[in-house]
Design an enzyme around this catalytic site. Structure first.
Site, short mmCIF file in Angstrom:
data_model
loop_
_atom_site.label_atom_id
_atom_site.label_comp_id
_atom_site.label_asym_id
_atom_site.label_seq_id
_atom_site.Cartn_x
_atom_site.Cartn_y
_atom_site.Cartn_z
N ARG A 104 0.84 -1.19 0.00
CA ARG A 104 0.00 0.00 0.00
C ARG A 104 0.88 1.24 0.00
NH1 ARG A 104 -4.79 1.42 4.31
NH2 ARG A 104 -3.09 1.58 5.79
N THR A 108 -0.86 7.68 -0.88
CA THR A 108 -2.18 7.66 -1.54
C THR A 108 -3.10 6.58 -0.97
OG1 THR A 108 -1.48 6.04 -3.21
CG2 THR A 108 -1.08 8.37 -3.70
N ASP A 200 -1.16 -2.94 12.66
CA ASP A 200 -0.69 -3.47 11.38
C ASP A 200 -0.45 -4.97 11.53
OD1 ASP A 200 1.30 -4.40 9.34
OD2 ASP A 200 1.18 -2.31 8.69
N ASP A 203 3.11 -6.31 10.47
CA ASP A 203 4.16 -5.99 11.43
C ASP A 203 4.04 -6.84 12.69
OD1 ASP A 203 5.41 -4.10 9.85
OD2 ASP A 203 4.33 -2.40 10.72
#
Length: 209
Positions: A104, A108, A200, A203
């Protein structure tokens, strides 16, 4: 419109709370993600087709049910989707595994595909596309676009935590794809993270930052 189902079994909800806790370490996080995927696979596979076969029980000849020819492939969206694969394979060990790599753009929030490797018969397989998070829906939509371009038609999307925005976007883009999640969370924040979410997932699975 495809099915949208929150699989809110008590064991799943309990395990989800464990991995939502920011104090949950990598080892436990990884183990519990697999356990939740395993429990979810039971429900996601509920409509797999059956056929009759004749067997000999110790008592008599008998007609019983067996899974019919519909083959399964599990498709994790890299990299966090990897954490859900083994849990599903425990339940469906004959499944093949394909991989789609997405990242990702942090500016944006748009997804980009960088890797695609599938079994060569995905057009005849039931695909379980797995990713712990359905946030904006961008990665899931792009992954399903890629699979459809290559002939896949029978797909289910399986995640641990979904945001309403992602569910809506995925349903609008691919109304033929069923969505299964362990939890429907509140909303996305300005950084595109699910709230309350679990941070996340990649992670936390792999111990990176």
């Amino acid at each position: 419109m495809g099915k949208f189902q929150v699989i809110d079994h008590p064991l799943i909800q309990h395990k989800l709370t464990i991995i939502r806790d920011k104090e949950c370490g990598t080892k436990v996080f990884r183990e519990v993600v697999g356990e939740i995927a395993n429990l979810m696979a039971y429900e996601v596979s509920r409509d797999m087709p059956l056929e009759d076969i004749e067997i000999e029980t110790p008592i008599e000849t008998s007609i019983q049910k067996t899974l019919s020819g519909k083959k399964v492939a599990i498709v994790p969206i890299l990299r966090a989707g990897i954490g859900m694969v083994d849990g599903i394979l425990e339940l469906i060990p004959a499944a093949k595994v394909g991989h789609i790599g997405m990242f990702r753009d942090e500016e944006t929030l748009e997804p980009h595909e960088y890797f695609f490797k599938m079994p060569d018969d995905i057009d005849s397989r039931q695909l379980f596309i797995v990713d712990p998070m359905l946030a904006t829906g961008g990665s899931a939509i792009m992954a399903i676009d890629s699979l459809k371009k290559r002939g896949a038609s029978n797909m289910k999307f399986v995640c641990l935590v979904a945001a309403p925005e992602g569910v809506k976007a995925l349903q609008e883009a691919h109304p033929d794809v069923d969505i299964y999640t362990a939890a429907l969370d509140d909303h996305l924040n300005e950084h595109g993270y699910i709230v309350p979410g679990l941070g996340d997932a990649g992670d936390r699975l792999f111990g990176t930052k």
